[in-house]
Every structure is written in C-alpha cells, then in structure tokens.
Design a protein around this motif. Sequence first.
Motif, short mmCIF file in Angstrom:
data_model
loop_
_atom_site.label_atom_id
_atom_site.label_comp_id
_atom_site.label_asym_id
_atom_site.label_seq_id
_atom_site.Cartn_x
_atom_site.Cartn_y
_atom_site.Cartn_z
N TYR A 44 15.52 53.74 40.95
CA TYR A 44 15.18 52.43 40.00
C TYR A 44 15.49 52.87 38.71
N TYR A 89 20.03 50.08 37.71
CA TYR A 89 19.61 49.75 39.28
C TYR A 89 18.39 48.99 39.23
N GLY A 90 18.25 47.70 40.02
CA GLY A 90 17.12 47.23 40.33
C GLY A 90 16.57 46.44 39.23
N HIS A 177 12.29 50.04 52.58
CA HIS A 177 11.57 50.28 51.21
C HIS A 177 10.18 50.47 51.44
N LYS A 181 9.80 49.39 43.74
CA LYS A 181 10.98 50.04 42.90
C LYS A 181 11.36 51.03 44.00
N SER A 183 14.72 53.54 45.90
CA SER A 183 16.12 53.70 45.65
C SER A 183 16.98 52.75 46.75
#
Length: 306
Positions: A44, A89-90, A177, A181, A183
């Motif tokens: 994240y 990312y995210g 997940h 948050k 990966s």
Amino acid sequence: MLFSTPNSRSRRQWLLPLVAIITSIATSVAAAEIAPHELPSYHYGAPIRVECMNRSSETGEHIETPAHEIQWIPFPICEETKAPLEFNYGIETEQNCTIPMIDDPFFHLLEFYIHSDAPLACRLPAHPPPQIEIVGEKPRVTEYVPLVFALAGTLQLSHMHISTHMNVLLHSTPKHHLHKKDSGVLDSATAYSTSPLTHMEGSSTRRLVIGDPLPLQFSVRWFPTPELPRVEGKVEWQGMGGHIYASTVFYALVSFGAGVCVTSVWFFGSVLPKRLKGRSLGGATPLGYGVGVGNGWGYQPGKRAD
C-alpha cells in the motif's frame, strides 16, 4: 566399514546422478507453477511510475529501438514533484502534474492525441520487480498493464482548448485481503478527460499555445477487483442498455401497482363514504328520509280539508 565394497561404489555412481535429476525436475516444476498471485506484490502506497510510448512529433508514429521494439520513455516531468508522473498503489487522491512548458514538438504531439490520430499510450508495471532471483533461472520478464490517456479538447488554427482534468481508474487483481490496506498487483487501468466541451471560465478546459504550461489534474480512484462497483449484489452497469435497467422497470411496475392499491383503498374507504353522507338519498331524490320528515324533497304532510 572403513573401506567401500565394489557394490557400494557402483550404487553411488548411479545414485548421485539420479538425485541431481530429481532435484532439477523439482526446481523446474516449482518455478513453472508460480501462480499470478504469488508474484511480487505492491505494498500500500508503493510508487508506480508511468511510461509512455515515444512518438515522432512529425508523423505521430511510434519510435522503435535498434532491436525493433517499441521505445518507452518516462512521462514528462511534473513541476510539483520534479519527477515523472507516478501513482501510489491503493491511494485515492486528487493529484496535480504541471508540465512547465509545452515546446513545439510536444504541442504537435498534443494535436495528434486530441485529434485521435495517435493515442497517448502509456503503461504501468503490473507488479514490482522480484527481490529474489533463482540461480540458473532466467529472470522473469516484467509484465505491463496498458494505460491510455484519452485527452480531449478542440483544435484551432493558432491554439487548442484541452480538458486538463482527467479521471484515472485503476483495478487490482483480487486477492485474499486480510486487511483494508493489503498488497496486490495491477489488473487494468484507464484515464479520460472530463467536460471537454466546456470553455467557460472556472472550468478545467484551458486555452493552450506553444510555450504555455500544461496543468494536468488527476482524480485517481482504485478498485479492489476488475469489476465495477456493485449495487445489491449485481454489477451496477448491467442492464438493458442506456439508462433503462431491468430493476428500473420492475420497481416502476411495483410502484405503479402499489399506488393503484393505496389510491383505491383511500377513495373507497374515505372519500366516497363522506360524499355519500353529504349527499344522502333524500337530497337527491323525492324519497327523502320518508314522508313527513321534511328535509330534501320529501313531501310535508298537511292538514286534510274536511
């Protein structure tokens, strides 16, 4: 035994090559069975740099390397970060990237992009490079996800109007997940300009000439799966086409039926009895409530003359 016998020596001669073969096969199978979700993942907030296809400003054609492969170059440097454009990312954010000055070659490339003669074709690495390499194994080739910036605007003889606000939608590959948050790896991406036909003051459409800066604004949004957001267990955009969906027709029919039922109950249970009470039979017919009552049109009894 201090000394080996001929039989034990012969066993070692064919046993060692057999172990080597089995080890080699196991290593090959293990390397071949790497699933996509077992590849290196972005954590994240990890930066993901954007690379774009290098094009000729004269023809708009892509430029190749000496090995006859497409040449990819970093996105132009953003004045805010002093580095090429990258996403994290995210992380959903409103991100600015101002290209300090548009020179003549880049202005002509923008004309190609806006006129749709050539797309602003870019790419993002689907996953970060591996941190561990197996000795004797060929390094894995980096896989990329295409990201096309659909720049929109209008061209004039001496200048152009370009919509500088763009929505960037990024999808990641579904994973198990454990945390909000977590990966993951990239699955797909797209970007497009908004309101390209609005030239009013205060809009995101800018008048651009050679030498001007180009202030790009990105609204970055992430989706945890390749699918669009869901509503009541169904993909929101699944329907019969346009703005009419099966659920819309169903709810309309149910609402219409419910409205008819409620209206009927209210009319026959409340309105009609009140009207009938206000206009009784005696007020509308010569019957009244009976002879001698005297209301309505009933006949008033009189004294009979002898």
